[in-house]
Motif scaffolding. Structure first.
Motif, short mmCIF file in Angstrom:
data_model
loop_
_atom_site.label_atom_id
_atom_site.label_comp_id
_atom_site.label_asym_id
_atom_site.label_seq_id
_atom_site.Cartn_x
_atom_site.Cartn_y
_atom_site.Cartn_z
N THR A 126 0.87 3.75 -2.79
CA THR A 126 0.21 5.13 -2.76
C THR A 126 1.01 6.11 -3.09
O THR A 126 0.62 7.14 -3.53
CB THR A 126 -0.54 5.45 -1.42
N TYR B 130 1.01 -1.37 0.26
CA TYR B 130 -0.37 0.01 0.01
C TYR B 130 0.86 1.38 -0.29
O TYR B 130 0.71 1.93 -0.58
CB TYR B 130 -0.90 0.29 0.88
N PHE C 298 0.92 8.94 -5.81
CA PHE C 298 0.75 10.23 -5.56
C PHE C 298 1.87 10.98 -6.02
O PHE C 298 1.42 12.65 -6.52
CB PHE C 298 0.46 10.32 -4.15
N GLY D 117 -5.55 6.39 -1.07
CA GLY D 117 -3.99 6.98 0.07
C GLY D 117 -3.86 8.14 -0.57
O GLY D 117 -2.96 8.95 0.47
N ALA D 118 -3.33 7.97 -1.81
CA ALA D 118 -3.05 9.15 -2.66
C ALA D 118 -3.97 10.57 -2.50
O ALA D 118 -3.33 11.73 -2.50
CB ALA D 118 -3.25 9.09 -3.89
N PHE E 128 -4.99 2.71 -2.74
CA PHE E 128 -3.51 3.21 -3.83
C PHE E 128 -4.26 4.72 -3.92
O PHE E 128 -4.01 5.83 -3.55
CB PHE E 128 -2.89 2.65 -5.01
N CYS E 129 -5.46 4.37 -4.86
CA CYS E 129 -5.87 6.07 -5.21
C CYS E 129 -6.46 6.88 -4.13
O CYS E 129 -6.08 8.18 -3.65
CB CYS E 129 -7.09 6.08 -6.22
#
Length: 294
Positions: free
Chosen positions: A72, A68, A76, A185-186, A182-183
């Motif tokens: 991320t 993760y 990002f 988190g970004a 990932f999205c």
């Protein structure tokens, strides 16, 4: 899913990313980190719905934390750099430099176990970087120092995405559903940074809102899921080669939409960057074919 099918799915991302530059331009004047926040929130929410409907929520709990963090930071970092580059330099030129990543993917994949760099890789790299140098120098129109920060960010952007794509092989056992986090988190990482360093400027027109939403749905949403499938289950070198169409597609779309002027310098740079990736890819395909025939 077969290797060929996965490679085809991955190529959908290339088509979506060809729209990234135009939609980024049309989303102005939204600042980069806020654009990151909005787009990744949209993409992550859509991914969360898909993950829930496909019964994959339980899978997410079994994914290692390092995966993760890796995903991320990759998403990002690339987009924060890309959006910033296109705000600080001409979109077509900065976009072309950022699109050195297909060439770099082929080069970096040559460093993977069982692979090696060949003469074609080096020739392709020289051609690609010559195209980038042509853009930065202004090619007779004069060097413009005010655009240099944008070009530098675009180059770092290319290095970030190519490195992320190749290193994805190291975490290849992570499910595609993990891209959802990932999205998200970004988006979560972008928001506090936006509040700390940027002034909040939301889209000021229907066009800007539409471009922002489309970014979140496509190039900063669906594209990551199909790319993840492609680089993990498909032919990564073939995807890297197919990606060399992205600079030409992106530049052509910008010109057709009137977001970039037609110029000989731009065309030559696009051909050098695209051609460099093609030569490097051919070197990989040629060696693979010889190995198979042997």
């Amino acid at each position: 899913m077969s290797r060929v099918q996965a490679t085809g799915v991955g190529f959908v991302a290339v088509l979506l990313w060809a729209l990234l530059a135009l939609l980024t331009v049309r989303s102005a004047p939204v600042p980069p980190l806020l654009l990151n926040t909005i787009c990744f929130a949209i993409g992550g929410t859509c991914g969360l719905i898909w993950t829930f409907l496909s019964g994959g929520l339980g899978v997410l709990r079994r994914v290692p934390r390092r995966v993760y963090v890796f995903g991320t930071l990759g998403l990002f970092g690339y987009h924060a750099l890309y959006f910033s580059a296109l705000r600080l330099a001409p979109a077509a030129e900065a976009g072309l430099i950022a699109y050195l990543w297909p060439l770099l993917i082929v080069l970096f994949s040559g460093l993977l176990p069982g692979e090696r760099l060949r003469r074609g890789h080096v020739i392709g790299a020289i051609a690609g970087f010559a195209g980038a140098a042509l853009i930065i120098s202004g090619a007779g129109q004069g060097f413009e120092a005010r655009h240099l920060p944008g070009y530098a960010l675009a180059l770092i952007c290319a290095l970030t995405w190519s490195g992320y794509s190749v290193l994805s092989r190291v975490v290849g056992d992570a499910p595609t559903q993990s891209v959802t986090l990932f999205c998200l988190g970004a988006a979560a990482l972008s928001l506090p940074l936006h509040l700390a360093f940027e002034q909040t400027v939301l889209p000021t027109s229907a066009t800007a809102w539409a471009a922002t939403v489309l970014l979140g749905l496509g190039p900063v949403g669906l594209a990551f899921f199909v790319w993840d499938i492609g680089v993990k289950r498909g032919d990564i070198q073939l995807l890297g080669a197919a990606s060399y169409a992205a600079p030409l597609l992106s530049t052509g779309i910008l010109v057709i939409a009137g977001a970039a002027p037609v110029s000989a310098t731009l065309g030559l740079a696009a051909l050098l960057i695209t051609g460099g990736a093609a030569v490097a890819a051919y070197a990989s395909f040629g060696s693979s074919a010889n190995s198979t025939n042997a």
